[in-house]
Design a protein around this motif. Structure first.
Motif, PDB file in Angstrom:
ATOM      1  N   THR A 181      57.144   2.097  69.183  1.00  0.00           N
ATOM      2  CA  THR A 181      57.502   3.419  69.411  1.00  0.00           C
ATOM      3  C   THR A 181      57.254   4.149  70.802  1.00  0.00           C
ATOM      4  N   VAL A 182      58.406   5.193  70.985  1.00  0.00           N
ATOM      5  CA  VAL A 182      58.231   5.976  72.225  1.00  0.00           C
ATOM      6  C   VAL A 182      58.709   7.130  73.034  1.00  0.00           C
ATOM      7  N   HIS A 183      58.080   7.444  73.852  1.00  0.00           N
ATOM      8  CA  HIS A 183      57.759   9.165  74.087  1.00  0.00           C
ATOM      9  C   HIS A 183      59.181   8.809  75.534  1.00  0.00           C
ATOM     10  N   ALA A 184      60.178   9.850  74.697  1.00  0.00           N
ATOM     11  CA  ALA A 184      61.588   9.358  75.725  1.00  0.00           C
ATOM     12  C   ALA A 184      61.784  10.593  76.299  1.00  0.00           C
ATOM     13  N   GLU A 185      61.545  10.356  78.090  1.00  0.00           N
ATOM     14  CA  GLU A 185      62.053  10.888  78.924  1.00  0.00           C
ATOM     15  C   GLU A 185      61.799  10.175  79.982  1.00  0.00           C
ATOM     16  N   ASN A 186      62.998  10.232  80.906  1.00  0.00           N
ATOM     17  CA  ASN A 186      63.259   9.574  81.518  1.00  0.00           C
ATOM     18  C   ASN A 186      62.233   9.789  83.512  1.00  0.00           C
ATOM     19  N   GLY A 187      61.404   9.075  83.146  1.00  0.00           N
ATOM     20  CA  GLY A 187      60.006   9.638  84.121  1.00  0.00           C
ATOM     21  C   GLY A 187      60.050   8.911  85.672  1.00  0.00           C
ATOM     22  N   GLU A 188      61.853   8.966  86.473  1.00  0.00           N
ATOM     23  CA  GLU A 188      62.229   9.093  87.914  1.00  0.00           C
ATOM     24  C   GLU A 188      62.578  10.072  87.478  1.00  0.00           C
ATOM     25  N   LEU A 189      63.806  10.421  86.633  1.00  0.00           N
ATOM     26  CA  LEU A 189      63.958  11.524  87.399  1.00  0.00           C
ATOM     27  C   LEU A 189      63.382  12.732  87.265  1.00  0.00           C
ATOM     28  N   VAL A 190      62.660  12.970  85.883  1.00  0.00           N
ATOM     29  CA  VAL A 190      60.752  13.959  86.034  1.00  0.00           C
ATOM     30  C   VAL A 190      60.747  13.744  87.484  1.00  0.00           C
ATOM     31  N   TYR A 191      59.933  12.900  87.944  1.00  0.00           N
ATOM     32  CA  TYR A 191      58.957  12.777  89.127  1.00  0.00           C
ATOM     33  C   TYR A 191      60.580  13.817  90.299  1.00  0.00           C
ATOM     34  N   GLN A 192      61.423  13.288  90.207  1.00  0.00           N
ATOM     35  CA  GLN A 192      61.830  13.609  91.748  1.00  0.00           C
ATOM     36  C   GLN A 192      62.293  14.713  91.371  1.00  0.00           C
ATOM     37  N   LEU A 193      62.411  15.532  89.989  1.00  0.00           N
ATOM     38  CA  LEU A 193      63.033  17.104  90.014  1.00  0.00           C
ATOM     39  C   LEU A 193      61.650  17.821  90.192  1.00  0.00           C
ATOM     40  N   GLN A 194      60.598  17.361  90.036  1.00  0.00           N
ATOM     41  CA  GLN A 194      59.119  17.889  90.269  1.00  0.00           C
ATOM     42  C   GLN A 194      59.510  17.986  91.757  1.00  0.00           C
ATOM     43  N   GLN A 195      59.908  16.923  92.388  1.00  0.00           N
ATOM     44  CA  GLN A 195      59.154  17.865  93.884  1.00  0.00           C
ATOM     45  C   GLN A 195      60.498  18.128  94.062  1.00  0.00           C
ATOM     46  N   GLU A 196      61.559  18.852  93.726  1.00  0.00           N
ATOM     47  CA  GLU A 196      62.136  19.550  93.572  1.00  0.00           C
ATOM     48  C   GLU A 196      61.728  20.871  93.564  1.00  0.00           C
ATOM     49  N   MET A 197      61.242  21.489  92.454  1.00  0.00           N
ATOM     50  CA  MET A 197      60.912  22.343  92.276  1.00  0.00           C
ATOM     51  C   MET A 197      59.534  22.846  93.696  1.00  0.00           C
ATOM     52  N   LEU A 198      58.764  21.751  93.573  1.00  0.00           N
ATOM     53  CA  LEU A 198      57.797  22.193  94.903  1.00  0.00           C
ATOM     54  C   LEU A 198      58.384  22.539  96.188  1.00  0.00           C
ATOM     55  N   GLU A 199      58.992  21.583  96.274  1.00  0.00           N
ATOM     56  CA  GLU A 199      60.107  22.322  97.561  1.00  0.00           C
ATOM     57  C   GLU A 199      60.742  23.242  97.457  1.00  0.00           C
ATOM     58  N   LYS A 200      60.898  23.667  96.249  1.00  0.00           N
ATOM     59  CA  LYS A 200      61.981  25.343  96.701  1.00  0.00           C
ATOM     60  C   LYS A 200      60.452  26.464  96.456  1.00  0.00           C
ATOM     61  N   GLY A 201      59.651  25.778  96.641  1.00  0.00           N
ATOM     62  CA  GLY A 201      59.024  27.447  96.038  1.00  0.00           C
ATOM     63  C   GLY A 201      58.637  27.334  94.750  1.00  0.00           C
ATOM     64  N   LEU A 202      58.577  26.509  93.695  1.00  0.00           N
ATOM     65  CA  LEU A 202      58.471  27.263  92.484  1.00  0.00           C
ATOM     66  C   LEU A 202      57.228  26.429  91.928  1.00  0.00           C
ATOM     67  N   THR A 203      55.952  27.029  92.040  1.00  0.00           N
ATOM     68  CA  THR A 203      55.073  26.116  91.317  1.00  0.00           C
ATOM     69  C   THR A 203      54.318  26.123  90.227  1.00  0.00           C
ATOM     70  N   GLY A 204      54.756  27.720  89.795  1.00  0.00           N
ATOM     71  CA  GLY A 204      53.961  27.861  88.395  1.00  0.00           C
ATOM     72  C   GLY A 204      54.411  27.040  87.473  1.00  0.00           C
ATOM     73  N   PRO A 205      53.910  27.544  86.398  1.00  0.00           N
ATOM     74  CA  PRO A 205      53.769  26.900  84.527  1.00  0.00           C
ATOM     75  C   PRO A 205      55.525  26.855  84.644  1.00  0.00           C
ATOM     76  N   GLU A 206      56.977  28.304  85.016  1.00  0.00           N
ATOM     77  CA  GLU A 206      58.395  28.724  84.536  1.00  0.00           C
ATOM     78  C   GLU A 206      58.228  27.125  85.142  1.00  0.00           C
ATOM     79  N   ALA A 207      58.149  26.877  86.348  1.00  0.00           N
ATOM     80  CA  ALA A 207      58.875  25.302  86.743  1.00  0.00           C
ATOM     81  C   ALA A 207      58.869  23.885  86.099  1.00  0.00           C
ATOM     82  N   HIS A 208      58.017  24.541  84.376  1.00  0.00           N
ATOM     83  CA  HIS A 208      57.443  22.343  84.437  1.00  0.00           C
ATOM     84  C   HIS A 208      58.730  22.689  83.165  1.00  0.00           C
ATOM     85  N   PRO A 209      59.331  23.554  82.315  1.00  0.00           N
ATOM     86  CA  PRO A 209      60.316  22.796  81.807  1.00  0.00           C
ATOM     87  C   PRO A 209      62.247  22.689  82.187  1.00  0.00           C
ATOM     88  N   LEU A 210      61.894  23.190  83.701  1.00  0.00           N
ATOM     89  CA  LEU A 210      63.285  23.013  84.768  1.00  0.00           C
ATOM     90  C   LEU A 210      62.983  21.671  85.329  1.00  0.00           C
TER      91      LEU A 210
END
Length: 479
Positions: A181-210
């Protein structure tokens, strides 16, 4: 101990009929009309109600140590709440830390689960690979009745399984007769997008789905399915949340591949607008992975459930209280991922599915109980109303109502993602092992009454897949 459920309409995954159900010594002993039973039998009046197999939640995380804290529901409080909602069995997850022996982690989870009030069994996660993992998988299958292994394609630098681990583990599953069974999310893409959000100053829960858009799920689902095809194994995709991953499942199934999909009750009824709430507690309370999606994706998931490309419904029950969620007040990546729902799944599926004509009675039973029992090889012991089956039963009042609230639910968490929703269709009685543990709003769960359920390997099915694949492979040209 004996109980007669009298005057109800029995509903199974493939049949609806009038009958009484007699339970004795934890099993269903007889089904029919005018049954002769001992005068000492407790009688449950099911007039005007449905008698169905107890729900099976194939995806929960009780007492889970995760993201620097521990899920607030333990195996007692979580399974007791499940019984209050009509769910009589759960499949939880043993999740070893990278480098930890699988058997050591399994033994730890078994110890934690001794307090369970309802029956339970385990998927075991493969979070790393060496010869000990290869060896422990065999022991788990042959001696402990584990027939499914989980792979997180997300959570980089923690429990993420890379492609090498997927290939080796999937191949081992084929050898042992287990389901990957798998939890299907590309972990590398998620990690990179998380860093992008933080760099843009998006630190709240609204950045989670982004940081976890649908394409990261679709890519991972497609990749896992292709690996499964190469390894000649069926595969089960957990918490399908978007059209992208559903499309990958649908394509594979239309080509004859055995791919099975799970959908969460929450993903069917809650949209991503929750992350834009100005109330941090509300937005953070909905942070889970994959996140809630737009209404377009919800419609696709319902179509997948109705069309047979999604097979089971779950909750991914992994709850954290407001003070635990507050760890990510200034950084959304530190908000513990998880929501509750094990008590509410059946009512949500009934209200939104059956009452709105999306599911028939029999389909409801299939996607909340029977399909899980069949896929993980515990049918007809579980997921059926049949003589000899475990007397895990829910008596369901289609006219009864309840307003869901954290103030009144039995889950050990101070937030409910379905808060304020009034559902029509509720359990009046839940039987576990033939004992009435929920009766008209009164919970009588017993600490430690839950039993561990072994699930036999299903090698013949996997061998059939391998044989069919070999038939389809090109043969060498004779010269």
């Amino acid at each position: 101990m004996s109980v007669l459920i009298k005057g109800g309409t029995v509903v199974t995954a493939d049949h609806t009929f009038q009958a009484d159900v007699y339970c004795e010594n934890g099993k269903i002993a007889a089904i029919g009309e005018n049954l002769e039973v001992p005068s000492s039998a407790e009688v449950v009046d099911a007039s005007g109600q449905y008698v169905m197999p107890g729900g099976i939640d194939p995806h929960t995380h009780m007492q889970f140590p995760f993201m620097g804290t521990v899920a607030s529901d333990d195996f007692y409080t979580g399974t007791a709440a499940a019984l209050a909602g009509g769910t009589t069995s759960i499949i939880d997850f043993v999740i070893p830390q990278p480098g930890q022996r699988l058997l050591d982690a399994y033994n730890q989870w078994r110890e934690w689960a001794e307090k369970a009030a309802a029956d339970y069994t385990f998927h075991v996660a493969i979070t790393w690979w060496d010869d000990s993992v290869h060896e422990d998988m065999q022991t788990l299958v042959h001696e402990h009745g584990v027939n499914s292994f989980k792979h997180f394609m997300a959570y980089k630098n923690a429990i993420m399984a890379d492609d090498e681990t997927l290939v080796k583990s999937f191949r081992r599953c084929v050898e042992l007769g287990a389901m990957p069974t798998v939890h299907a999310e590309n972990g590398e893409l998620v990690y990179q997008l998380q860093q992008e959000m933080l760099e843009k100053g998006l630190t709240g829960p609204e950045a989670h789905p982004l940081s976890r858009p649908p394409f990261v799920e679709g890519e991972a689902a497609n990749r896992a399915i292709q690996v499964a095809q190469a390894m000649h194994t069926p595969i089960y995709i957990v918490h399908v949340s978007c059209k992208d991953s559903l499309d990958a499942i649908t394509r594979a199934r239309s080509a004859g591949q055995r791919v099975y999909g799970e959908v969460l009750a929450g993903h069917l009824v809650i949209d991503d607008g929750v992350y834009r709430s100005e109330d941090f507690d509300v937005a953070a309370g909905h942070v889970m992975s994959p996140p809630f999606r737009s209404k377009e994706h919800q419609a696709a998931l319902w179509n997948g459930l109705q069309g047979g490309n999604l097979h089971t419904t779950a909750t991914d029950h992994c709850c954290f209280c407001r003070d635990q969620k507050a760890a990510g007040k200034d950084d959304f990546t530190k908000i513990p991922n998880g929501t509750a729902g094990v008590e509410d799944r059946l009512a949500i599926l009934w209200d939104e599915g059956v009452n709105n004509g999306r599911l028939t009675l029999n389909e409801f039973v299939a996607v909340t109980s029977t399909n899980t029992a069949k896929l993980f090889n515990i049918y007809p012991r579980k997921g059926s109303i049949s003589e000899g089956a475990d007397a895990d039963i829910v008596v369901w009042d289609p006219q009864g109502t309840r307003t869901i609230s954290a103030d009144t639910h039995h889950m050990n968490v101070d937030f409910n993602i379905f808060e304020g929703r009034t559902v029509k269709g509720i359990p009046t009685h839940t039987l576990s092992h033939g004992k009435v543990v929920w009766r008209n709003g009164e919970l009588n769960a017993e600490r430690g009454a839950g039993r561990y359920v072994k699930r036999p390997a299903f090698a013949p099915v996997l061998e059939a897949v391998a044989r069919q694949t070999e038939l389809n492979e090109p043969q060498p040209v004779k010269r």
